[in-house]
Enzyme design. Structure first.
Site, PDB file in Angstrom:
ATOM      1  CB  SER A  39      -0.967  -0.040   1.190  1.00 30.45           C
ATOM      2  OG  SER A  39      -1.967   0.921   1.078  1.00 30.45           O
TER       3      SER A  39
ATOM      4  CG  HIS B 249      -5.553  -2.701   0.425  1.00 37.34           C
ATOM      5  ND1 HIS B 249      -4.841  -2.326  -0.688  1.00 37.34           N
ATOM      6  CD2 HIS B 249      -5.031  -1.995   1.467  1.00 37.34           C
ATOM      7  CE1 HIS B 249      -3.939  -1.422  -0.359  1.00 37.34           C
ATOM      8  NE2 HIS B 249      -4.030  -1.209   0.941  1.00 37.34           N
TER       9      HIS B 249
END
Length: 399
Positions: A235, A377
């Site tokens: 990320s 994610h």
């Protein structure tokens, strides 16, 4: 009770804003605007780059400066002193499989210092210096617990040690706390002039700077093969890993996991998280100049395929997750594809297909590698297993 209610109210507001942000974003491929990517192989004098010498001498410095000036900010190259000290170690960690070190890296400049706390495990069965994975950790510090009382999929150190690699991590908060008001309490104290410059370094740059200081330490540790260090991030950490690898060519490989906007995904697609949203939510990540491109990605002098190109000829692995459209899996794949031209200057042929591969179908044996994992994610053991395969391929399984 009042403080508790305020906390709950704040959480509700944050969740509502998060939901609103996602609702405003485009997740429909048919709504991706027509776009033309900047030509990474065309220099500012409009001449086409045809060989690696011209790329390295002329075009690469141009592209690096464009990213510094317009997105990530300058990266300071000098400091007055750097010191390394082993605070704690256990030569029989992980039931005797690993040597654990907790290393303090302290950097000094302008009568200030910053302390980077490194957790490092090296395999005890290694007959020579071990190649290593270094994680820029943007999650809780418990994910890289040196005692191994907490074992997290996000950083499965045991899996990496069993594969014959060293594994290390530092936390972003040591360099720049991930907060718009507090990010200055770290590396920025050493370089206060950066805060006054529109193209000055901010948090993402500070985290990448920290990775380079860890590399400085690795060069002194006889247990680490400093020529085979893979820089990894997830990320926002994945954005920093790309930028650090572009800046610091000592990193032999870059792995960027679900890095999305201003990471591995193309900005001009305007899919998922866009430039305005990331600048609004995280104004401390990128330089002031980047705000000029809010809602105007088409005006950027660069796009993210050019960031990946800066890492050539070193291998790059980018990933996504099927439920993480916010990070634009297709845009990430296209970034890699559009970096192929620079890799070809070095005689390196990408084996990426013309269209994104199916879920859980990693493309490993390629200088530009990719997978889109089924799920959310995150960074998982599945991801790390592929990273190890990638490193095995490029570093050599026999090592």
């Amino acid at each position: 009770m009042k403080a508790y209610l305020l906390t709950c109210l704040s959480l509700i507001i944050c969740l509502q804003l998060h939901a609103q942000n996602h609702e405003e974003s485009n997740y429909d491929e048919s709504k991706v605007p027509a776009y033309t990517l900047p030509d990474v192989l065309k220099a500012s004098d409009n001449n086409t780059i045809k060989n690696k010498r011209t790329w390295e001498k002329i075009r690469r410095p141009e592209v690096l400066t464009l990213f510094e000036d317009n997105i990530y900010g300058q990266v300071p190259k000098s400091f007055e002193d750097i010191r390394f000290s082993v605070l704690s170690e256990d030569k029989s960690s992980m039931n005797g499989k690993a040597h654990r070190k907790e290393v303090l890296i302290e950097v000094f400049n302008k009568n200030k210092s910053v302390k980077i706390n490194l957790v490092l495990f090296t395999p005890n069965n290694a007959s020579k210096p071990a190649p290593a994975f270094l994680l820029i950790n943007n999650r809780g510090k418990e994910n890289t617990d040196p005692s191994r009382k907490i074992i997290s999929e996000f950083w499965p150190a045991e899996v990496v040690i069993d594969a014959g690699y060293a594994i290390a991590a530092f936390h972003v908060s040591d360099l720049a706390p991930d907060n718009k008001d507090e990010f200055i309490n770290g590396v920025m104290q050493l370089y206060p002039e950066q805060l006054k410059a529109d193209n000055g370094m901010r948090a993402i740059g500070a985290w990448g700077w920290g990775a380079s200081r860890v590399m400085d330490y690795f060069e002194t540790d006889s247990q680490i093969d400093k020529k085979r260090v893979a820089l990894t991030g997830h990320s926002r950490g994945g954005k920093a890993s790309l930028w650090a690898a572009a800046q610091d060519q000592r990193f032999a490989m870059c792995i960027t996991n679900c890095s999305g906007s201003t990471g591995a995904a193309l900005a001009r697609r305007q899919f998922g998280e866009r430039v305005r949203r990331i600048n609004t939510s995280f104004p401390h990540w990128f330089n002031t100049n980047y705000k000029k491109y809010n809602d105007h990605e088409e005006l950027l002098p660069v796009d993210q395929h050019m960031l990946i190109s800066l890492i050539a000829p070193r291998p790059v692995y980018a990933t996504n997750a099927s439920e993480d459209l916010w990070a634009d899996p297709t845009g990430t794949f296209l970034s890699l594809k559009n970096a192929e031209g620079v890799y070809s200057l070095y005689g390196l042929k990408s084996k990426l297909p013309e269209v994104p591969p199916g879920l859980n179908t990693p493309v490993i044996e390629s200088p530009l590698a990719y997978h889109n994992r089924e799920g959310k994610h995150d960074m998982t053991v599945y991801d790390w297993t592929q990273f190890i395969r990638f490193a095995d391929y490029h570093f050599g399984k026999g090592r």
